[in-house]
Design a protein around this motif. Structure first.
Motif, short mmCIF file in Angstrom:
data_model
loop_
_atom_site.label_atom_id
_atom_site.label_comp_id
_atom_site.label_asym_id
_atom_site.label_seq_id
_atom_site.Cartn_x
_atom_site.Cartn_y
_atom_site.Cartn_z
N SER A 27 43.90 43.49 49.13
CA SER A 27 44.29 42.26 48.45
C SER A 27 43.06 41.41 48.16
O SER A 27 41.91 41.86 48.33
CB SER A 27 45.29 41.48 49.31
N GLY A 32 44.87 37.34 44.75
CA GLY A 32 46.16 37.82 45.25
C GLY A 32 46.41 39.23 44.73
O GLY A 32 45.48 39.93 44.33
N VAL A 127 53.41 31.83 46.20
CA VAL A 127 52.44 32.93 46.34
C VAL A 127 51.34 32.81 45.30
O VAL A 127 51.45 32.06 44.31
CB VAL A 127 53.13 34.31 46.18
N ARG A 129 49.45 35.27 42.73
CA ARG A 129 49.47 36.60 42.09
C ARG A 129 48.72 36.52 40.77
O ARG A 129 48.92 35.58 39.98
CB ARG A 129 50.89 37.08 41.86
N LYS A 133 49.11 30.56 41.08
CA LYS A 133 50.09 30.16 42.08
C LYS A 133 51.46 30.08 41.42
O LYS A 133 51.61 29.47 40.35
CB LYS A 133 49.72 28.80 42.69
N ASP A 145 50.56 40.12 49.69
CA ASP A 145 50.80 38.83 49.04
C ASP A 145 50.13 37.70 49.82
O ASP A 145 50.17 37.68 51.05
CB ASP A 145 52.30 38.54 48.93
N ASN A 146 49.54 36.75 49.08
CA ASN A 146 49.03 35.51 49.66
C ASN A 146 50.14 34.47 49.56
O ASN A 146 50.61 34.18 48.45
CB ASN A 146 47.81 34.99 48.89
#
Length: 283
Positions: A27, A32, A127, A129, A133, A145-146
């Motif tokens: 990741s 992300g 999240v 991605r 955000k 995932d963050n």
């Protein structure tokens, strides 16, 4: 995207530095997961949901009645009925009914607990991605995932904290502790194995942020989380103690002994009845 096969997964991630966790999950803290990784990960990990295992009433009843111990009582009750020993037959039948009702009660509460566990995962998550955000259903989360969390949020998946600020997490549903646990992104030691009570860098699905805020990397979803393990054990595994196993063996032996005795009594009764009928015929 790499995923550890160890169970529980948090043991490994609790000893990882942030950089190691990022590399292990393939990741990025700045971007992300990418769209390509998400597409590939969806096929590998599926959705972040603990599926309910619907069990019919008849299935529960059959499961309860399939116990060798209960089958023995049913057979004995039938033999008592054949011998016109109706009082004993009723006693044996009552034992069977009471045991079945207790089993139904326990199964109902297991199903209820599973549904309560599932409700902790029904939410939306913030999240990062593709460097953006965004807010998505928690069921779409996957390892790598963050996620961003703040006071009042339910942690949607097992995760390794990458940044914390005055973070306290209510883990009473897992640990039974009434006081919230202090969490951090810093590793205190390099132990390869820690328990839930000392997993200070780990957030567990279903637990609640009671104070502060945090960012974290998801490393386990759905049934791979500790919440998922609890759900699985509650619905699938039966772990018998040595005492329970010994009691079961004793019950099985006693049941066979009773069954053999009853069969002999029935045969003796039939023989006596036959001889009585023969004597009456001769006279």
């Amino acid at each position: 995207m790499k995923q550890a096969n160890q169970t529980p997964l948090f043991n490994e991630y609790a000893s990882f530095s942030i950089e190691q966790a990022v590399a292990h999950l393939d990741s990025s803290l700045q971007i992300g997961l990418t769209s390509a990784q998400i597409k590939k990960g969806r096929q590998q990990f599926g959705f972040n949901e603990i599926k309910d295992t619907d069990v019919s009433l008849w299935h529960i009843v059959i499961t309860q009645l399939s116990s060798p111990f209960i089958i023995t009582f049913i057979v004995v009750a039938l033999f008592y009925a054949l011998l016109a020993e109706y009082t004993n037959a009723v006693i044996m039948s009552t034992i069977v009914v009471v045991n079945t009702l207790i089993g139904l009660y326990q199964e109902y509460h297991v199903a209820l607990n599973i549904r309560l566990l599932q409700e902790h995962l029904i939410a939306r998550s913030r999240v990062l991605r593709d460097g953006i955000k965004q807010t998505i259903p928690s069921t779409q989360l996957m390892p790598g995932d963050n996620i961003y969390m703040t006071t009042g949020d339910i942690i949607p998946a097992d995760c390794r904290f990458t940044h914390t600020a005055n973070l306290l997490v209510d883990e009473s549903m897992l640990t039974g502790e009434s006081m919230p646990s202090a969490k951090t992104s810093t590793i205190f030691d390099q132990k390869t194995k820690v328990d839930i009570f000392h997993a200070h860098t780990i957030g567990f699905a279903g637990t609640a942020i009671s104070n502060g805020k945090a960012t974290a990397l998801v490393f386990a979803t759905a049934h791979d989380t500790q919440l998922g393990h609890i759900a699985y054990i509650s619905t699938h595994e039966i772990r018998e103690s040595s005492l329970a196993q010994g009691t079961y063996q004793l019950a099985l032996f006693t049941g066979k002994l009773i069954l053999g005795t009853v069969i002999m009594m029935v045969l003796f009764s039939l023989i006596m009845h036959h001889e009585r009928s023969l004597a009456e015929y001769i006279i």
